[in-house]
Write an enzyme that holds these catalytic residues in place. Sequence first.
Site, PDB file in Angstrom:
ATOM      1  N   GLN A 231       0.837  -1.340   0.023  1.00 13.07           N
ATOM      2  CA  GLN A 231      -0.165  -0.190   0.113  1.00 13.07           C
ATOM      3  C   GLN A 231       0.692   1.400  -0.068  1.00 13.07           C
ATOM      4  O   GLN A 231       2.131   1.277   0.596  1.00 13.07           O
ATOM      5  CB  GLN A 231      -1.001   0.025   1.517  1.00 13.07           C
ATOM      6  CG  GLN A 231      -2.098  -1.240   0.996  1.00 13.07           C
ATOM      7  CD  GLN A 231      -3.230  -0.776   0.317  1.00 13.07           C
ATOM      8  OE1 GLN A 231      -3.166   0.385  -0.347  1.00 13.07           O
ATOM      9  NE2 GLN A 231      -4.312  -1.238   0.333  1.00 13.07           N
ATOM     10  N   ASP A 325      -9.219  -8.450   0.036  1.00 12.35           N
ATOM     11  CA  ASP A 325      -8.549  -7.412  -0.609  1.00 12.35           C
ATOM     12  C   ASP A 325      -8.255  -7.551  -2.079  1.00 12.35           C
ATOM     13  O   ASP A 325      -7.243  -7.653  -2.460  1.00 12.35           O
ATOM     14  CB  ASP A 325      -7.562  -7.003   0.268  1.00 12.35           C
ATOM     15  CG  ASP A 325      -7.065  -5.614  -0.162  1.00 12.35           C
ATOM     16  OD1 ASP A 325      -7.514  -4.814  -0.999  1.00 12.35           O
ATOM     17  OD2 ASP A 325      -5.998  -5.266   0.610  1.00 12.35           O
ATOM     18  N   CYS A 352     -10.664  -1.052  -2.896  1.00 12.32           N
ATOM     19  CA  CYS A 352     -10.248   0.408  -3.391  1.00 12.32           C
ATOM     20  C   CYS A 352     -11.013   0.902  -4.590  1.00 12.32           C
ATOM     21  O   CYS A 352     -10.655   1.749  -5.282  1.00 12.32           O
ATOM     22  CB  CYS A 352      -8.706   0.398  -3.833  1.00 12.32           C
ATOM     23  SG  CYS A 352      -8.451  -1.015  -5.495  1.00 12.32           S
TER      24      CYS A 352
END
Length: 398
Positions: A231, A325, A352
């Site tokens: 990230q 994720d 995201c």
Amino acid sequence: MQPIDGKPEDETFEVQIERLLPGGVGLAHAEGLTLFVSLAAPGDVVRVKIDRLQGTVGFASIVEVLKPSAVRVEPPCPYFGRCGGCDFQQLTYEAQLQTKVEMIRDCLHRIAKLEVGDIPITPSVNEWHYRSRATWQLDSDARLLGYFERGTNRICDVEYCAVLTPQLQQTLEKIRTYVAAKTSRQPRHIDAVLGNEGLSVSPAIAGFTARVISRRIADENYYFSADTFFQINHEMLESLIDAAMGDVTGQKAIDLYCGVGLFTLPMARRFARVTGVEANARAAEFARRNVAAAKLENIEIANLGVADWLKHSRSFEVLEFLLLDPPRVGCENAVIAGILAMRPRRIAYVSCDPATLARDLKKLIAENYTLDSVAAFDMFPQTHHVETVARLTAMRQL
């Protein structure tokens, strides 16, 4: 207005921006057209030109701001508008946060038919200079180094980037100096990431290498390099992990798309057995290294595509918790089907992209799950991107 040879006529329109839509564009209407206006602020009165027509939908850009919105500010970056990196610098930070919440809400309502109440958003620790990872585009013939221009594959030559950490800004400057002095062809793009004790750059250039670095997040230490994903806003990761994990504990948990183990390690502190699944071999290698360094013996890392792993891992044992994720495109149908077959009691979906999140939540909720909460995290200030954590519970045990 009629298109000429498939292109709009060269005229402008005065419009008011009604609101910002998912994707960051402003919504306006004129001459029977629905207009999507880039780099707008809600409430702006602007003169726009239409760059492209698609039926009754026009994609437009601002020619002049006639009456600025109360939330419009002067973008501090001289490349703003041309560089494709940031698209929210024209908004106050408070307006950025509010807009991102409304984008999530809009996607959940429009795509998943979900009406949610409060969606808390955690502001970034730093509004500027937060980015600990970057990808720079390079044209070695023209000696250009920076980011793609908005909507093109042309390179915007950038000397200074206001969202980079100071260390990455210094790295950008050193690579620019190196490229300017070289006549040989250089790589087309460069990845750089900052750790607690140094930099990793891939491919090697200007004395930098793709060396292994580490970053400490809360009580865990993570090893990675520039050729693996990690990230970009490291200061936000502890709160993101806490939100995804909640108060879960138990015997068995699964971490899909686990990367280098960002969520896998803290999960292993709460569950007797944890499986992390990661398709990228390099990331899976780092995940195993991080597990070993943490001296955790209750984690298995599977280096397989998530859909393939789920297909061959049917289990009727009780699964208390599953975290996923996925990349921006969300989950394949086979992944959703595999998750439902695993029958986890609770799910945390870290996303995201609000649109693909809403699409996947709709499928999960239609089968067996109820949405408990949605929380947002501003991992990407000055852009329309936002990280979301959705938590679900099985309505019944299948």
